[in-house]
Design a protein around this motif. Structure first.
Motif, PDB file in Angstrom:
ATOM      1  N   THR A  14       0.831  -1.201   0.000  1.00  0.00           N
ATOM      2  CA  THR A  14       0.000   0.000   0.000  1.00  0.00           C
ATOM      3  C   THR A  14       0.865   1.250   0.000  1.00  0.00           C
ATOM      4  OG1 THR A  14      -1.793  -1.144   1.130  1.00  0.00           O
ATOM      5  CG2 THR A  14      -1.781   1.268   1.286  1.00  0.00           C
ATOM      6  N   PHE A  15       1.936   1.253   0.793  1.00  0.00           N
ATOM      7  CA  PHE A  15       2.827   2.408   0.850  1.00  0.00           C
ATOM      8  C   PHE A  15       3.561   2.612  -0.472  1.00  0.00           C
ATOM      9  CE2 PHE A  15       2.557   1.164   5.374  1.00  0.00           C
ATOM     10  CZ  PHE A  15       1.969   2.311   5.851  1.00  0.00           C
ATOM     11  N   VAL A  16       4.049   1.531  -1.062  1.00  0.00           N
ATOM     12  CA  VAL A  16       4.757   1.634  -2.339  1.00  0.00           C
ATOM     13  C   VAL A  16       3.806   2.129  -3.426  1.00  0.00           C
ATOM     14  CG1 VAL A  16       6.030   0.371  -4.120  1.00  0.00           C
ATOM     15  CG2 VAL A  16       6.459  -0.116  -1.709  1.00  0.00           C
ATOM     16  N   ALA A  17       2.592   1.597  -3.478  1.00  0.00           N
ATOM     17  CA  ALA A  17       1.620   2.015  -4.486  1.00  0.00           C
ATOM     18  C   ALA A  17       1.264   3.492  -4.342  1.00  0.00           C
ATOM     19  CB  ALA A  17       0.363   1.148  -4.399  1.00  0.00           C
ATOM     20  N   LEU A  18       1.057   3.947  -3.134  1.00  0.00           N
ATOM     21  CA  LEU A  18       0.731   5.351  -2.885  1.00  0.00           C
ATOM     22  C   LEU A  18       1.865   6.257  -3.358  1.00  0.00           C
ATOM     23  CD1 LEU A  18      -1.023   7.583  -1.604  1.00  0.00           C
ATOM     24  CD2 LEU A  18       0.148   7.106   0.550  1.00  0.00           C
ATOM     25  N   ARG A  19       3.082   5.917  -2.994  1.00  0.00           N
ATOM     26  CA  ARG A  19       4.239   6.725  -3.400  1.00  0.00           C
ATOM     27  C   ARG A  19       4.424   6.702  -4.909  1.00  0.00           C
ATOM     28  NH1 ARG A  19       7.857   4.193   1.446  1.00  0.00           N
ATOM     29  NH2 ARG A  19       6.903   5.376   3.130  1.00  0.00           N
ATOM     30  N   LEU A  20       4.184   5.556  -5.509  1.00  0.00           N
ATOM     31  CA  LEU A  20       4.299   5.424  -6.957  1.00  0.00           C
ATOM     32  C   LEU A  20       3.257   6.290  -7.666  1.00  0.00           C
ATOM     33  CD1 LEU A  20       5.539   4.038  -9.418  1.00  0.00           C
ATOM     34  CD2 LEU A  20       4.078   2.093  -8.968  1.00  0.00           C
ATOM     35  N   ARG A  21       2.032   6.295  -7.188  1.00  0.00           N
ATOM     36  CA  ARG A  21       0.987   7.149  -7.767  1.00  0.00           C
ATOM     37  C   ARG A  21       1.379   8.617  -7.686  1.00  0.00           C
ATOM     38  NH1 ARG A  21      -2.704   3.601  -5.076  1.00  0.00           N
ATOM     39  NH2 ARG A  21      -2.952   5.122  -3.392  1.00  0.00           N
ATOM     40  N   ARG A  22       1.909   9.024  -6.544  1.00  0.00           N
ATOM     41  CA  ARG A  22       2.324  10.422  -6.377  1.00  0.00           C
ATOM     42  C   ARG A  22       3.451  10.783  -7.343  1.00  0.00           C
ATOM     43  NH1 ARG A  22       2.430  10.708   0.195  1.00  0.00           N
ATOM     44  NH2 ARG A  22       0.175  10.775   0.495  1.00  0.00           N
ATOM     45  N   ALA A  23       4.434   9.899  -7.474  1.00  0.00           N
ATOM     46  CA  ALA A  23       5.559  10.157  -8.380  1.00  0.00           C
ATOM     47  C   ALA A  23       5.083  10.233  -9.827  1.00  0.00           C
ATOM     48  CB  ALA A  23       6.625   9.076  -8.221  1.00  0.00           C
ATOM     49  N   ALA A  24       4.181   9.350 -10.206  1.00  0.00           N
ATOM     50  CA  ALA A  24       3.657   9.354 -11.574  1.00  0.00           C
ATOM     51  C   ALA A  24       2.864  10.632 -11.839  1.00  0.00           C
ATOM     52  CB  ALA A  24       2.793   8.122 -11.808  1.00  0.00           C
ATOM     53  N   ALA A  25       2.051  11.044 -10.884  1.00  0.00           N
ATOM     54  CA  ALA A  25       1.279  12.275 -11.050  1.00  0.00           C
ATOM     55  C   ALA A  25       2.210  13.478 -11.193  1.00  0.00           C
ATOM     56  CB  ALA A  25       0.331  12.459  -9.870  1.00  0.00           C
ATOM     57  N   SER A  26       3.260  13.516 -10.394  1.00  0.00           N
ATOM     58  CA  SER A  26       4.228  14.617 -10.476  1.00  0.00           C
ATOM     59  C   SER A  26       4.928  14.643 -11.824  1.00  0.00           C
ATOM     60  CB  SER A  26       5.273  14.506  -9.369  1.00  0.00           C
ATOM     61  OG  SER A  26       4.684  14.723  -8.117  1.00  0.00           O
ATOM     62  N   ALA A  27       5.123  13.458 -12.407  1.00  0.00           N
ATOM     63  CA  ALA A  27       5.780  13.353 -13.711  1.00  0.00           C
ATOM     64  C   ALA A  27       4.801  13.504 -14.871  1.00  0.00           C
ATOM     65  CB  ALA A  27       6.510  12.016 -13.814  1.00  0.00           C
ATOM     66  N   GLY A  28       3.515  13.633 -14.545  1.00  0.00           N
ATOM     67  CA  GLY A  28       2.510  13.788 -15.595  1.00  0.00           C
ATOM     68  C   GLY A  28       2.228  12.500 -16.361  1.00  0.00           C
ATOM     69  N   LEU A  29       2.455  11.359 -15.723  1.00  0.00           N
ATOM     70  CA  LEU A  29       2.251  10.074 -16.379  1.00  0.00           C
ATOM     71  C   LEU A  29       0.897   9.482 -16.005  1.00  0.00           C
ATOM     72  CD1 LEU A  29       5.781   8.525 -15.805  1.00  0.00           C
ATOM     73  CD2 LEU A  29       4.901   9.602 -17.884  1.00  0.00           C
ATOM     74  N   ALA A  30       0.267   8.847 -16.979  1.00  0.00           N
ATOM     75  CA  ALA A  30      -1.019   8.185 -16.749  1.00  0.00           C
ATOM     76  C   ALA A  30      -0.768   6.798 -16.181  1.00  0.00           C
ATOM     77  CB  ALA A  30      -1.806   8.103 -18.048  1.00  0.00           C
ATOM     78  N   VAL A  31      -0.713   6.720 -14.876  1.00  0.00           N
ATOM     79  CA  VAL A  31      -0.400   5.470 -14.188  1.00  0.00           C
ATOM     80  C   VAL A  31      -1.413   5.266 -13.072  1.00  0.00           C
ATOM     81  CG1 VAL A  31       1.273   4.374 -12.635  1.00  0.00           C
ATOM     82  CG2 VAL A  31       2.073   5.534 -14.684  1.00  0.00           C
ATOM     83  N   THR A  32      -1.903   4.054 -12.964  1.00  0.00           N
ATOM     84  CA  THR A  32      -2.654   3.677 -11.776  1.00  0.00           C
ATOM     85  C   THR A  32      -1.812   2.655 -11.038  1.00  0.00           C
ATOM     86  OG1 THR A  32      -3.850   1.873 -12.857  1.00  0.00           O
ATOM     87  CG2 THR A  32      -4.892   4.037 -12.881  1.00  0.00           C
ATOM     88  N   ALA A  33      -1.826   2.738  -9.741  1.00  0.00           N
ATOM     89  CA  ALA A  33      -1.057   1.797  -8.926  1.00  0.00           C
ATOM     90  C   ALA A  33      -1.936   1.361  -7.769  1.00  0.00           C
ATOM     91  CB  ALA A  33       0.227   2.439  -8.414  1.00  0.00           C
ATOM     92  N   SER A  34      -2.059   0.062  -7.614  1.00  0.00           N
ATOM     93  CA  SER A  34      -2.857  -0.468  -6.517  1.00  0.00           C
ATOM     94  C   SER A  34      -2.043  -1.507  -5.763  1.00  0.00           C
ATOM     95  CB  SER A  34      -4.153  -1.084  -7.040  1.00  0.00           C
ATOM     96  OG  SER A  34      -3.870  -2.112  -7.962  1.00  0.00           O
ATOM     97  N   ALA A  35      -2.451  -1.729  -4.541  1.00  0.00           N
ATOM     98  CA  ALA A  35      -1.781  -2.698  -3.688  1.00  0.00           C
ATOM     99  C   ALA A  35      -2.549  -4.000  -3.705  1.00  0.00           C
ATOM    100  CB  ALA A  35      -1.693  -2.165  -2.266  1.00  0.00           C
ATOM    101  N   GLY A  36      -1.812  -5.088  -3.611  1.00  0.00           N
ATOM    102  CA  GLY A  36      -2.428  -6.398  -3.557  1.00  0.00           C
ATOM    103  C   GLY A  36      -1.646  -7.318  -2.645  1.00  0.00           C
ATOM    104  N   ALA A  37      -2.247  -8.459  -2.387  1.00  0.00           N
ATOM    105  CA  ALA A  37      -1.615  -9.455  -1.527  1.00  0.00           C
ATOM    106  C   ALA A  37      -1.386 -10.728  -2.332  1.00  0.00           C
ATOM    107  CB  ALA A  37      -2.496  -9.744  -0.321  1.00  0.00           C
ATOM    108  N   GLU A  38      -0.398 -11.470  -1.937  1.00  0.00           N
ATOM    109  CA  GLU A  38      -0.056 -12.699  -2.649  1.00  0.00           C
ATOM    110  C   GLU A  38      -1.245 -13.651  -2.798  1.00  0.00           C
ATOM    111  OE1 GLU A  38       3.591 -15.914  -2.720  1.00  0.00           O
ATOM    112  OE2 GLU A  38       3.055 -15.000  -0.813  1.00  0.00           O
ATOM    113  N   PRO A  39      -2.071 -13.850  -1.778  1.00  0.00           N
ATOM    114  CA  PRO A  39      -3.177 -14.802  -1.931  1.00  0.00           C
ATOM    115  C   PRO A  39      -4.191 -14.440  -3.021  1.00  0.00           C
ATOM    116  CG  PRO A  39      -2.781 -14.373   0.387  1.00  0.00           C
ATOM    117  CD  PRO A  39      -1.953 -13.388  -0.387  1.00  0.00           C
ATOM    118  N   SER A  40      -4.356 -13.147  -3.329  1.00  0.00           N
ATOM    119  CA  SER A  40      -5.334 -12.752  -4.351  1.00  0.00           C
ATOM    120  C   SER A  40      -4.697 -12.448  -5.701  1.00  0.00           C
ATOM    121  CB  SER A  40      -6.123 -11.530  -3.868  1.00  0.00           C
ATOM    122  OG  SER A  40      -5.266 -10.425  -3.700  1.00  0.00           O
ATOM    123  N   LEU A  41      -3.443 -12.762  -5.854  1.00  0.00           N
ATOM    124  CA  LEU A  41      -2.705 -12.412  -7.065  1.00  0.00           C
ATOM    125  C   LEU A  41      -3.328 -12.980  -8.337  1.00  0.00           C
ATOM    126  CD1 LEU A  41      -0.280 -10.975  -8.234  1.00  0.00           C
ATOM    127  CD2 LEU A  41       1.066 -13.026  -7.822  1.00  0.00           C
TER     128      LEU A  41
END
Length: 111
Positions: A14-41
């Protein structure tokens, strides 16, 4: 680009996805990032273009790659120190390097 960040239970991803979304938004990139768990992969892969795998799941990398390959999803094993990437720039650099390459999967060292 749709990115799924996977860890054992979904907490650290969740923390990595949140930071990644922020970095992508700052760079003007169309990126969605979500967090997941191994059991639901197996289900979550259908909504991803790239999967970032938490370093503690390195033992499962081959299995994750086998699940992702038929769907055309690229897989990247994150480096051990990814959680120190407080602004998400390193995670974003990994994603963009994998997206730009023709390689189906990579580790942090090759991405």
């Amino acid at each position: 680009m749709r990115i799924l960040v996977v860890c054992g239970a979904g907490a650290s991803s969740t923390f990595v996805a949140l930071r990644l979304r922020r970095a992508a938004a700052s760079a003007g990139l169309a990126v969605t990032a979500s967090a997941g768990a191994e059991p639901s992969l197996a289900i979550d892969l259908d909504s991803a273009d790239v999967v970032l795998v938490g370093p503690h799941l390195g033992r499962s990398l081959e299995e994750i790659q086998a699940l992702a390959a038929p769907r055309g999803v690229r897989v990247v094993l994150l480096p051990d120190d990814i959680f120190t990437d407080h602004d998400g720039s390193r995670a974003l650099a990994l994603v963009t390097s994998v997206a730009a390459s023709d390689v189906g999967s990579a580790t942090a060292e090759t991405a």
